[in-house]
Motif scaffolding. Structure first.
Motif, PDB file in Angstrom:
ATOM      1  N   ARG A  20      -0.318 -12.864   8.029  1.00  0.00           N
ATOM      2  CA  ARG A  20      -1.409 -11.852   7.793  1.00  0.00           C
ATOM      3  C   ARG A  20      -2.765 -12.180   7.936  1.00  0.00           C
ATOM      4  O   ARG A  20      -3.600 -11.466   8.503  1.00  0.00           O
ATOM      5  CB  ARG A  20      -1.120 -11.155   6.251  1.00  0.00           C
ATOM      6  CG  ARG A  20      -1.830 -10.028   5.789  1.00  0.00           C
ATOM      7  CD  ARG A  20      -3.343 -10.080   5.703  1.00  0.00           C
ATOM      8  NE  ARG A  20      -3.637 -11.259   4.629  1.00  0.00           N
ATOM      9  CZ  ARG A  20      -3.717 -11.234   3.378  1.00  0.00           C
ATOM     10  NH1 ARG A  20      -3.658  -9.867   2.763  1.00  0.00           N
ATOM     11  NH2 ARG A  20      -3.795 -12.017   2.477  1.00  0.00           N
ATOM     12  N   PRO A  50       0.727  -1.175  -0.052  1.00  0.00           N
ATOM     13  CA  PRO A  50       0.229  -0.206   0.088  1.00  0.00           C
ATOM     14  C   PRO A  50       0.935   1.272  -0.076  1.00  0.00           C
ATOM     15  O   PRO A  50       1.869   1.169   0.688  1.00  0.00           O
ATOM     16  CB  PRO A  50      -0.748  -0.190   1.292  1.00  0.00           C
ATOM     17  CG  PRO A  50      -0.843  -1.776   1.720  1.00  0.00           C
ATOM     18  CD  PRO A  50       0.556  -1.920   1.206  1.00  0.00           C
ATOM     19  N   GLN A  61      -6.790  -5.241   6.042  1.00  0.00           N
ATOM     20  CA  GLN A  61      -6.398  -6.565   5.392  1.00  0.00           C
ATOM     21  C   GLN A  61      -5.163  -6.664   4.618  1.00  0.00           C
ATOM     22  O   GLN A  61      -4.734  -7.539   4.042  1.00  0.00           O
ATOM     23  CB  GLN A  61      -7.647  -6.921   4.543  1.00  0.00           C
ATOM     24  CG  GLN A  61      -9.132  -6.952   5.031  1.00  0.00           C
ATOM     25  CD  GLN A  61      -9.219  -7.949   6.016  1.00  0.00           C
ATOM     26  OE1 GLN A  61      -8.864  -9.290   5.379  1.00  0.00           O
ATOM     27  NE2 GLN A  61      -9.809  -7.804   6.950  1.00  0.00           N
ATOM     28  N   GLU A  62      -4.391  -5.474   4.999  1.00  0.00           N
ATOM     29  CA  GLU A  62      -3.219  -5.364   4.011  1.00  0.00           C
ATOM     30  C   GLU A  62      -1.806  -5.641   4.632  1.00  0.00           C
ATOM     31  O   GLU A  62      -1.851  -5.135   5.723  1.00  0.00           O
ATOM     32  CB  GLU A  62      -3.183  -4.172   3.183  1.00  0.00           C
ATOM     33  CG  GLU A  62      -4.355  -4.057   2.475  1.00  0.00           C
ATOM     34  CD  GLU A  62      -3.927  -2.461   1.595  1.00  0.00           C
ATOM     35  OE1 GLU A  62      -4.002  -2.310   0.349  1.00  0.00           O
ATOM     36  OE2 GLU A  62      -4.184  -1.447   2.400  1.00  0.00           O
ATOM     37  N   THR A 104       0.634  -5.082   9.607  1.00  0.00           N
ATOM     38  CA  THR A 104      -0.691  -4.988   8.830  1.00  0.00           C
ATOM     39  C   THR A 104      -1.482  -3.905   9.229  1.00  0.00           C
ATOM     40  O   THR A 104      -1.560  -3.374  10.311  1.00  0.00           O
ATOM     41  CB  THR A 104      -1.420  -6.240   9.250  1.00  0.00           C
ATOM     42  OG1 THR A 104      -1.774  -6.440  10.370  1.00  0.00           O
ATOM     43  CG2 THR A 104      -0.668  -7.341   8.579  1.00  0.00           C
ATOM     44  N   CYS A 125       1.606  -4.341   5.069  1.00  0.00           N
ATOM     45  CA  CYS A 125       2.426  -3.355   4.820  1.00  0.00           C
ATOM     46  C   CYS A 125       3.737  -3.379   4.836  1.00  0.00           C
ATOM     47  O   CYS A 125       4.613  -2.858   4.119  1.00  0.00           O
ATOM     48  CB  CYS A 125       1.970  -2.164   5.464  1.00  0.00           C
ATOM     49  SG  CYS A 125       0.353  -1.798   5.570  1.00  0.00           S
TER      50      CYS A 125
END
Length: 312
Positions: free
Chosen positions: A169, A123, A200-201, A197, A203
């Motif tokens: 994750r 992201p 839901q990502e 995280t 990083c």
């Protein structure tokens, strides 16, 4: 991830997850029940020993529990792949993997034609001028074939090959579902893994030079080991906050182990000054009663079984 073989896994179905190391094999079975209910962990177990015997046990286990044709996700062990952070080329999505193959050819230690790769984007955060970056996962084709063979020999339906960063994750998404970033710390036999995280990502992912073997040293060594771990965590958190222009990370969950982790947790709390807690699977999963004592060794297998989306 490395989902050359994957299809989307939907809510309300079951998945087998497993992870293999040089010393053993962990297996987990999870039902995603849908309707906002907790996923149900119906089985987890870790077997150590010679690998041929363990693979035979996996086949017998799947046969005895009626797991034939159930979707299966295998998490690679830490030595089975490389994770590279790159600036991806500006090409159409359907050309990205091939373009990345050539971009990373000098960063791997085996012939490019033997490599299987996959990619997931990082992201951008709140800094619009931040360069687009991505993680590239690289594994040798023969290793992927071996893991696929283990699943098919057990009459499982091959769903995907995944990596520890992403199966962790999956776990982080259960206990931290807000937009505020959080950390999750996992220790393997010889090294550790920190992920950050947000929602839901995934990083950020960082390897740590400390594993279970060092954490179980005598107390005077443990204090110095915890200081090393805390310093690496703080550096990683600072990097995340600068790069993503985000608020400071306020919480860290530590994966359970089969030894007393309270000295570790206390040391991290004192050094980091944030909320540090042990990851309690029973808060976020409907679990067998009681959980087996080796449940901590099954964490990657549980995370693999929690995979619920097509993209890593």
């Amino acid at each position: 991830m490395l989902k050359l073989l994957s299809k989307k896994i939907m809510s309300g179905c079951e998945t087998i997850g497993f992870s293999r190391t040089d010393s053993g094999l962990a297996v987990a079975h999870v039902w995603r029940q849908g309707g906002g209910a907790k996923p149900r962990l119906t089985f987890c177990d870790y077997s150590s020993g010679e690998m041929t015997a363990i693979e035979t046990r996996l086949q017998e286990l799947c046969r005895s529990r009626g797991w034939s044709s159930i979707p299966a996700v295998c998490a690679l062990d830490f030595g089975g792949y490389q994770l590279l952070q790159v600036v991806p080329p500006e090409v159409p999505d359907n050309e990205l993997r091939e373009a990345l193959r050539w971009q990373i050819r000098d960063l791997i230690d085996f012939p490019l034609e033997e490599a299987v790769i996959d990619v997931f984007h990082v992201p951008r955060g709140n800094q619009r001028e931040r360069a687009r970056t991505a993680y590239v996962v690289v594994a040798q084709r023969n290793l992927i074939r071996q893991r696929v063979a283990q699943m098919t020999d057990a009459r499982l339906k091959v769903q995907a090959i995944d990596i520890p960063e992403l199966v962790l994750r999956n776990l982080a998404c259960l206990f931290h579902d807000t937009d505020r970033a959080a950390g999750l710390l996992f220790f393997g036999p010889d090294s550790g893994l920190l992920i950050v995280t947000r929602g839901q990502e995934l990083c950020l992912a960082r390897n740590l030079p400390v594993g279970v073997s060092l954490l179980q040293e005598r107390p005077d060594f443990l204090e110095r080991t915890v200081e090393t771990v805390a310093l690496e965590i703080q550096r990683s958190f600072d990097f995340y906050e600068r790069s993503f222009a985000q608020a400071p990370i306020a919480s860290l969950a530590v994966a359970p182990q089969d030894f007393d982790t309270e000295p570790l947790l206390a040391g991290l709390r004192a050094s980091l000054g944030i909320e540090v807690s042990s990851l309690d699977l029973e808060k976020f999963l409907e679990c067998p009663d009681p959980l087996p004592p080796n449940a901590g060794q099954c964490l990657l297998a549980i995370g693999a079984a929690l995979r619920n989306e097509e993209e890593g």
